[in-house]
Design a protein around this motif. Structure first.
Motif, PDB file in Angstrom:
ATOM      1  N   UNK A   1       0.845  -1.190   0.000  1.00  0.00           N
ATOM      2  CA  UNK A   1       0.000   0.000   0.000  1.00  0.00           C
ATOM      3  C   UNK A   1       0.878   1.236   0.000  1.00  0.00           C
ATOM      4  N   UNK A   2       0.540   2.203  -0.856  1.00  0.00           N
ATOM      5  CA  UNK A   2       1.245   3.474  -0.848  1.00  0.00           C
ATOM      6  C   UNK A   2       0.846   4.302   0.363  1.00  0.00           C
ATOM      7  N   UNK A   3       1.131   5.585   0.312  1.00  0.00           N
ATOM      8  CA  UNK A   3       0.769   6.487   1.405  1.00  0.00           C
ATOM      9  C   UNK A   3      -0.700   6.906   1.303  1.00  0.00           C
ATOM     10  N   UNK A   4      -1.319   7.134   2.464  1.00  0.00           N
ATOM     11  CA  UNK A   4      -2.687   7.669   2.537  1.00  0.00           C
ATOM     12  C   UNK A   4      -3.714   6.790   1.825  1.00  0.00           C
ATOM     13  N   UNK A   5      -3.548   5.491   1.910  1.00  0.00           N
ATOM     14  CA  UNK A   5      -4.505   4.547   1.318  1.00  0.00           C
ATOM     15  C   UNK A   5      -5.572   4.210   2.341  1.00  0.00           C
ATOM     16  N   UNK A   6      -6.829   4.152   1.905  1.00  0.00           N
ATOM     17  CA  UNK A   6      -7.939   3.750   2.759  1.00  0.00           C
ATOM     18  C   UNK A   6      -8.477   2.414   2.294  1.00  0.00           C
ATOM     19  N   UNK A   7      -8.589   1.446   3.213  1.00  0.00           N
ATOM     20  CA  UNK A   7      -9.134   0.127   2.907  1.00  0.00           C
ATOM     21  C   UNK A   7     -10.391  -0.073   3.737  1.00  0.00           C
ATOM     22  N   UNK A   8     -11.541  -0.208   3.073  1.00  0.00           N
ATOM     23  CA  UNK A   8     -12.826  -0.302   3.750  1.00  0.00           C
ATOM     24  C   UNK A   8     -13.028  -1.626   4.474  1.00  0.00           C
ATOM     25  N   UNK A   9     -14.047  -1.663   5.326  1.00  0.00           N
ATOM     26  CA  UNK A   9     -14.291  -2.850   6.139  1.00  0.00           C
ATOM     27  C   UNK A   9     -14.634  -4.051   5.257  1.00  0.00           C
ATOM     28  N   UNK A  10     -14.009  -5.184   5.582  1.00  0.00           N
ATOM     29  CA  UNK A  10     -14.270  -6.414   4.855  1.00  0.00           C
ATOM     30  C   UNK A  10     -13.573  -6.540   3.519  1.00  0.00           C
ATOM     31  N   UNK A  11     -12.817  -5.539   3.095  1.00  0.00           N
ATOM     32  CA  UNK A  11     -12.143  -5.594   1.798  1.00  0.00           C
ATOM     33  C   UNK A  11     -10.980  -6.589   1.846  1.00  0.00           C
ATOM     34  N   UNK A  12     -10.721  -7.230   0.712  1.00  0.00           N
ATOM     35  CA  UNK A  12      -9.625  -8.183   0.586  1.00  0.00           C
ATOM     36  C   UNK A  12      -8.710  -7.722  -0.551  1.00  0.00           C
TER      37      UNK A  12
ATOM     38  N   UNK B   1      -7.251   6.644  -6.888  1.00  0.00           N
ATOM     39  CA  UNK B   1      -8.396   6.008  -7.544  1.00  0.00           C
ATOM     40  C   UNK B   1      -9.246   5.287  -6.508  1.00  0.00           C
ATOM     41  N   UNK B   2     -10.446   4.892  -6.940  1.00  0.00           N
ATOM     42  CA  UNK B   2     -11.372   4.169  -6.075  1.00  0.00           C
ATOM     43  C   UNK B   2     -11.728   2.846  -6.722  1.00  0.00           C
ATOM     44  N   UNK B   3     -11.581   1.753  -5.968  1.00  0.00           N
ATOM     45  CA  UNK B   3     -11.885   0.412  -6.472  1.00  0.00           C
ATOM     46  C   UNK B   3     -13.057  -0.167  -5.706  1.00  0.00           C
ATOM     47  N   UNK B   4     -14.024  -0.758  -6.435  1.00  0.00           N
ATOM     48  CA  UNK B   4     -15.204  -1.339  -5.802  1.00  0.00           C
ATOM     49  C   UNK B   4     -15.527  -2.675  -6.472  1.00  0.00           C
ATOM     50  N   UNK B   5     -16.247  -3.546  -5.743  1.00  0.00           N
ATOM     51  CA  UNK B   5     -16.811  -4.740  -6.355  1.00  0.00           C
ATOM     52  C   UNK B   5     -15.996  -5.997  -6.181  1.00  0.00           C
ATOM     53  N   UNK B   6     -16.566  -7.113  -6.707  1.00  0.00           N
ATOM     54  CA  UNK B   6     -15.949  -8.444  -6.650  1.00  0.00           C
ATOM     55  C   UNK B   6     -16.012  -9.073  -8.042  1.00  0.00           C
ATOM     56  N   UNK B   7     -14.883  -9.255  -8.731  1.00  0.00           N
ATOM     57  CA  UNK B   7     -13.581  -8.672  -8.388  1.00  0.00           C
ATOM     58  C   UNK B   7     -13.621  -7.158  -8.560  1.00  0.00           C
ATOM     59  N   UNK B   8     -12.740  -6.456  -7.877  1.00  0.00           N
ATOM     60  CA  UNK B   8     -12.801  -4.993  -7.871  1.00  0.00           C
ATOM     61  C   UNK B   8     -12.475  -4.411  -9.238  1.00  0.00           C
ATOM     62  N   UNK B   9     -13.138  -3.319  -9.558  1.00  0.00           N
ATOM     63  CA  UNK B   9     -12.814  -2.552 -10.756  1.00  0.00           C
ATOM     64  C   UNK B   9     -12.682  -1.086 -10.364  1.00  0.00           C
TER      65      UNK B   9
ATOM     66  N   UNK C   1     -15.678  -0.964   0.828  1.00  0.00           N
ATOM     67  CA  UNK C   1     -16.022  -2.057   1.726  1.00  0.00           C
ATOM     68  C   UNK C   1     -16.373  -3.314   0.938  1.00  0.00           C
ATOM     69  N   UNK C   2     -15.827  -4.451   1.392  1.00  0.00           N
ATOM     70  CA  UNK C   2     -16.108  -5.782   0.831  1.00  0.00           C
ATOM     71  C   UNK C   2     -15.589  -5.982  -0.591  1.00  0.00           C
ATOM     72  N   UNK C   3     -14.802  -5.055  -1.102  1.00  0.00           N
ATOM     73  CA  UNK C   3     -14.194  -5.250  -2.424  1.00  0.00           C
ATOM     74  C   UNK C   3     -13.143  -6.358  -2.349  1.00  0.00           C
ATOM     75  N   UNK C   4     -12.945  -7.052  -3.468  1.00  0.00           N
ATOM     76  CA  UNK C   4     -11.880  -8.058  -3.578  1.00  0.00           C
ATOM     77  C   UNK C   4     -10.941  -7.588  -4.691  1.00  0.00           C
ATOM     78  N   UNK C   5      -9.765  -7.113  -4.295  1.00  0.00           N
ATOM     79  CA  UNK C   5      -8.815  -6.516  -5.234  1.00  0.00           C
ATOM     80  C   UNK C   5      -7.771  -7.556  -5.605  1.00  0.00           C
ATOM     81  N   UNK C   6      -7.628  -7.814  -6.919  1.00  0.00           N
ATOM     82  CA  UNK C   6      -6.736  -8.859  -7.402  1.00  0.00           C
ATOM     83  C   UNK C   6      -5.670  -8.340  -8.355  1.00  0.00           C
TER      84      UNK C   6
END
Length: 218
Positions: A122-133, A160-168, A148-153
């Motif tokens: 993770x770079x600086x100032x990154x936010x990871x929501x609850x349940x995210x993988x 940027x903002x990533x959401x979803x399963x798998x995250x986009x 929250x609950x995103x799965x980042x692969x």
């Protein structure tokens, strides 16, 4: 030792960013996130000096009391805020930059397919929501947000903002990204679409059989 200065920065970071924090004393006494980070910094000090067993014992004690599992090999920058924290897992080769924010239940883990560097950076100032993988040895850029609950692969660009399963990626530098540009993350087929296509093919076969039988009866 360096981790003393880091701990002071961690406490000050929480005071500035958590509106529920009333004082440094409250943070030290009642915040499981800071307890986990303090114990990790001690465990990491032993880990870097090849005193692995001591480091692992400290990390397991921390896990028992806080519900937060941080491998002593993980590298954590200054000012980390683990908010609430229960269920957070951070793998051995994970790296976290300065002033990141992790919510409860998030995981910085591996996929089981990689060797050596197995966990995300993770770079600086990154936010990871609850349940995210976040799973794999890639980088999440500075200022990125993981929903929250995103799965980042795969890698996430800065700001940027990533959401979803798998995250986009749905936003970059405050601008919305059209869904068609980011929908394919790791070439995972849509199982529902695949099943509908299979049913359509079966229907076409049955229609051909019915049509042939009707012709034979004539």
């Amino acid at each position: 030792m360096n981790f003393i200065d880091d701990i002071k920065t961690d406490i000050e970071s929480i005071k500035q960013r958590d509106p529920a924090a009333s004082s440094g004393l409250e943070i030290i006494l009642t915040y499981s996130g800071i307890h986990a980070v303090i114990l990790h910094r001690i465990a990491h000090w032993f880990y870097e000096r090849k005193m692995i067993v001591i480091a692992r014992i400290i990390s397991q004690v921390s896990r028992f009391f806080t519900g937060i599992e941080i491998h002593p090999g993980a590298k954590i920058g200054k000012g980390l805020l683990i908010d609430h924290g229960s269920g957070v897992v951070i793998g051995e080769t994970a790296e976290i930059g300065d002033y990141c924010l992790l919510y409860q239940g998030c995981t910085l883990g591996g996929t089981g397919k990689d060797h050596g560097k197995r966990h995300p950076t993770l770079g600086n100032n990154v936010m990871v929501g609850c349940g995210a993988k976040i799973l794999g040895p890639f980088k999440v850029g500075d200022g990125a947000k993981i929903a929250a609950n995103a799965v980042v692969l795969k890698e996430v660009p800065p700001n940027s903002t990533a959401v979803g399963v798998p995250a986009r990626i749905v936003r970059v530098n405050g601008q919305t990204v059209p869904a068609t540009e980011e929908i394919d993350q790791i070439h995972i087929p849509d199982p529902i679409s695949a099943e509908l296509n299979r049913c359509r093919e079966q229907i076409e076969v049955l229609e051909e059989k019915v049509e042939r039988l009707e012709k034979e009866r004539r």
